[in-house]
Enzyme design. Structure first.
Site, PDB file in Angstrom:
ATOM      1  N   HIS A 149     121.127  27.834   2.617  1.00  0.00           N
ATOM      2  CA  HIS A 149     121.152  26.765   1.886  1.00  0.00           C
ATOM      3  C   HIS A 149     122.373  25.882   2.680  1.00  0.00           C
ATOM      4  CE1 HIS A 149     119.954  29.156  -1.372  1.00  0.00           C
ATOM      5  NE2 HIS A 149     120.038  27.970  -2.295  1.00  0.00           N
ATOM      6  N   HIS A 201     115.897  26.094   0.840  1.00  0.00           N
ATOM      7  CA  HIS A 201     115.773  25.077  -0.552  1.00  0.00           C
ATOM      8  C   HIS A 201     115.736  23.780  -0.338  1.00  0.00           C
ATOM      9  CE1 HIS A 201     117.063  23.633  -4.356  1.00  0.00           C
ATOM     10  NE2 HIS A 201     117.494  24.928  -4.832  1.00  0.00           N
ATOM     11  N   HIS A 261     109.757  28.422  -7.033  1.00  0.00           N
ATOM     12  CA  HIS A 261     110.806  28.170  -7.504  1.00  0.00           C
ATOM     13  C   HIS A 261     111.003  26.650  -8.130  1.00  0.00           C
ATOM     14  CE1 HIS A 261     115.435  27.068  -7.677  1.00  0.00           C
ATOM     15  NE2 HIS A 261     115.370  28.118  -8.229  1.00  0.00           N
ATOM     16  N   GLU A 313     113.000  31.908 -11.387  1.00  0.00           N
ATOM     17  CA  GLU A 313     113.259  30.539 -11.982  1.00  0.00           C
ATOM     18  C   GLU A 313     112.034  29.492 -11.573  1.00  0.00           C
ATOM     19  OE1 GLU A 313     118.038  30.012 -11.556  1.00  0.00           O
ATOM     20  OE2 GLU A 313     116.931  29.644  -9.913  1.00  0.00           O
ATOM     21  N   GLU A 329     114.837  25.009 -16.396  1.00  0.00           N
ATOM     22  CA  GLU A 329     116.226  24.857 -16.023  1.00  0.00           C
ATOM     23  C   GLU A 329     116.691  23.160 -15.977  1.00  0.00           C
ATOM     24  OE1 GLU A 329     118.935  25.206 -11.731  1.00  0.00           O
ATOM     25  OE2 GLU A 329     117.032  26.347 -12.283  1.00  0.00           O
ATOM     26  N   CYS A 331     118.522  21.653 -13.897  1.00  0.00           N
ATOM     27  CA  CYS A 331     118.197  20.897 -12.691  1.00  0.00           C
ATOM     28  C   CYS A 331     116.657  20.542 -12.505  1.00  0.00           C
ATOM     29  CB  CYS A 331     118.978  21.777 -11.613  1.00  0.00           C
ATOM     30  SG  CYS A 331     120.735  21.744 -11.595  1.00  0.00           S
ATOM     31  N   CYS A 406     125.470  24.776 -10.563  1.00  0.00           N
ATOM     32  CA  CYS A 406     124.468  23.381 -10.157  1.00  0.00           C
ATOM     33  C   CYS A 406     124.211  22.605 -11.135  1.00  0.00           C
ATOM     34  CB  CYS A 406     123.082  23.906  -9.567  1.00  0.00           C
ATOM     35  SG  CYS A 406     122.398  24.817 -10.434  1.00  0.00           S
ATOM     36  N   CYS A 407     124.022  22.827 -12.619  1.00  0.00           N
ATOM     37  CA  CYS A 407     123.600  21.817 -13.398  1.00  0.00           C
ATOM     38  C   CYS A 407     124.706  20.839 -13.969  1.00  0.00           C
ATOM     39  CB  CYS A 407     122.949  22.708 -14.625  1.00  0.00           C
ATOM     40  SG  CYS A 407     121.669  23.501 -14.262  1.00  0.00           S
TER      41      CYS A 407
END
Length: 646
Positions: A149, A201, A261, A313, A329, A331, A406-407
């Site tokens: 990441h 990602h 994802h 996810e 999700e 995000c 993260c959200c």
């Protein structure tokens, strides 16, 4: 299509060219939303409650300590997910857009300067900056492109720096971000020999393109394009998920189905759209069209939510949309919103604004409580009675923070910048994409919008200045719009792009667009097995749901059916939920007590002797889906079974 050149503005995404003059992005501060109406009230709550809560949590959960330990200011161990730095970066971006929106009042400037100073101190001499890797001799930069990441963290740092410099003119954070970005260019630019030179990602691609737009440095765009070109080689490897999870299963121009994802897929699509906008790459544009049809045509929930599987996810198969197991999700809905914005600027098609609206009022808004301080990570469309909500991935109620947080900061940065997505254009030609009360300024032209949208379909626009043409979106859910210009009826038939044009001469005018909002009873696609025999209720862009707390004691939500012989109708709003409307319907309670105890999950459809138990009738009240879980715990459902007793 001939593209129109644009200029750099204080906005999250400013392509060098757009499809038409009236698609030119506006600065965040050019749109002032009315704080007493839906979107403006959301911005106010975001500023007064959500953002302060996020800033406090960034401190209390160790995100800043992770950086302090690198400079000797803390001896605390690393805490949080390995990409925790990105939560700080998204928070700094949200603060920057607030500075652009309310320049006279910047309460987080000291926090931003302190955080920026800390980032600069922690940054290595070569520009590298990732607190999870630094300070641990067992870890080395760029050695785990599948899970590390590091480029994802860089992407959010770039976006925060661009936002800060555009909003305030300060280049302190930009200095930090460019040093890290320049290192990434040297490591992963077009001439790099690494076949794994891209992130597991996706996200950095769209950030690098925006950095190119902001600085004019072509190397950033070329690096983003090179990363896209390498993706799909399988060089990232697998484990514990397959290559599709990391968007590494096919070259991007060959990938035509939304898969893997969900957030990764949608951020990748946004980056592809940004590169395509700057390079006019027909292969990317073609792939994006097919990905859009796949995602929105076969894999999107009625709420605009994306991603039907908890395990990874991810997107499921086409039409695999279980309501109770929906991951959806927050995000992912935000990423879809951002992707559609870029597609809208590139094509001018209203279907992209429709998708933005669907996600905004449903799948995104459901991610935060009415008090602005509790959040959903996943957003199911059904919560069963007795659901085990102990795990944070599928809780029974919103939580004030998450281990993977993260959200919340993602919500904060989107809502801070909402004004940038409402309208586009120039002082002569403009478009309204999202209807919201407030003021839009386009040079010498001012649009004053009065509306209670999305609760009411009347949109009144007072114009002044040299405006000649105003395009108004006719939403896909609207069957019979009407339009008046200075009291005279005008044909409201939408053009092929989904917009109706109101031609005006320079000066003051009054335009009234009326979008009738009956309650729509939506049937699912017949291939969506999970909700066959059910309907959903929608009014305008707002999807509604039933909650257990609106039922009489002893009545289980799972035993309810909707009786469509009486059409659902609009009901009064609930001030406690900041909701301008409800939907009223007739329901029938068919108790499950009639099932034989020896075969509790089965019952014969053969005629049986009367049980003496008659179905009971009940009045139903559905509330906006985005407002569920604000009053009490308990069951909820969007898709309601029709009363068709076997």
């Amino acid at each position: 299509m001939r593209m129109v050149r644009t200029h750099d503005v204080c906005s999250p995404a400013t392509p060098s060219a757009v499809a038409a003059h009236d698609l030119t992005p506006l600065p965040v501060g050019a749109v002032q939303l009315d704080a007493s109406r839906e979107l403006g009230a959301w911005q106010r709550i975001n500023r007064e409650r959500t953002l302060p809560h996020v800033v406090e949590r960034i401190e209390s959960t160790g995100v800043l300590d992770n950086l302090r330990r690198l400079v000797g200011d803390s001896d605390a161990p690393f805490r949080g997910p390995l990409f925790a730095d990105s939560d700080l970066h998204k928070t700094l971006e949200a603060i920057a857009w607030e500075a652009a929106r309310v320049p006279a009042d910047q309460p987080w400037e000291a926090f931003t300067r302190a955080a920026t100073t800390l980032l600069a101190r922690a940054q290595r001499d070569d520009g590298y900056l990732d607190s999870h890797v630094q300070g641990d001799e067992a870890r080395q930069p760029w050695t785990d492109m599948r899970w590390g990441h590091e480029l994802y963290v860089l992407g959010h740092l770039i976006q925060a720096a661009v936002a800060r410099e555009r909003a305030t003119g300060d280049d302190d954070l930009m200095t930090v971000a460019r040093r890290f970005a320049d290192l990434a260019v040297a490591e992963f630019g077009p001439g790099a020999e690494r076949i794994d030179g891209y992130c597991g990602h996706p996200e950095v691609e769209t950030a690098l393109v925006e950095l190119y737009r902001h600085t004019g440095e072509r190397a950033y765009l070329d690096t983003a394009a090179a990363m896209l070109d390498r993706r799909g080689s399988g060089a990232l490897g697998t484990g514990p998920f397959e290559s599709g999870y990391f968007q590494d299963h096919l070259p991007v121009r060959e990938s035509r189905e939304a898969t893997g994802h969900a957030v990764r897929q949608l951020y990748l699509a946004a980056g592809m759209a940004d590169v395509a906008a700057e390079t006019a790459d027909p292969g990317l544009a073609s792939a994006l069209d097919d990905l859009w049809v796949s995602a929105h045509g076969t894999k999107a929930y009625v709420t605009g939510g994306m991603g039907s599987r908890h395990r990874d996810e991810s997107f499921g198969d086409p039409f695999e949309l279980p309501p109770d197991r929906a991951y959806a999700e927050t995000c992912a809905a935000i990423a879809a919103f951002q992707w559609n914005w870029r597609m809208l600027l590139a094509t001018g098609g209203s279907r992209h604004a429709d998708a933005m609206e669907q996600a905004l009022y449903n799948g995104i808004a459901s991610g935060v409580s009415t008090d602005g301080r509790r959040f959903f990570y996943s957003n199911p469309l059904q919560l069963r009675d007795g659901h085990d909500g102990a795990g944070e991935d599928a809780p029974s109620e919103r939580l004030d923070w998450y281990g993977c947080a993260c959200c919340p900061p993602n919500l904060a940065r989107l809502v801070s910048a909402l004004g940038a997505y409402v309208a586009t254009g120039t002082e002569a030609r403009a478009r309204l994409h999202l209807y919201a009360a407030g003021t839009v300024r386009l040079g010498a032209t001012t649009l004053t919008v009065r509306t209670d949208y999305p609760w009411d379909g009347r949109v009144e626009i007072a114009t002044s200045g040299p405006l000649e043409d105003l395009a108004l979106r006719i939403p896909g859910w609207c069957a019979a719009a009407t339009l008046e210009v200075d009291g005279a009826a005008v044909d409201a038939t939408a053009a092929p792009d989904g917009y109706v044009r109101a031609a005006v001469a320079p000066g003051d005018h009054r335009i009234v667009l009326t979008l009738p909002m009956p309650v729509d009873v939506l049937a699912p696609h017949p291939r969506v097995d999970a909700v066959r025999g059910c309907v959903a209720l929608r009014r305008g862009p707002v999807v509604f749901c039933l909650e257990q707390c609106d039922l009489p004691p002893g009545v289980a939500l799972e035993d309810l059916r909707i009786d469509l012989s009486t059409p659902p109708r609009v009901g009064p709003g609930l001030r406690s939920l900041r909701a301008g409307a409800t939907v009223l319907a007739e329901g029938i309670v068919r108790s499950s007590e009639g099932f034989p105890r020896t075969t509790a999950l089965l019952r014969s459809s053969r005629p049986a002797a009367p049980s003496g138990m008659l179905p009971g009738r009940i009045a139903l009240r559905a509330i906006p889906y985005a407002r569920w879980a604000n009053r009490a715990g308990g069951a909820m459902r969007v898709w309601i079974p029709i009363d068709e007793e076997v």
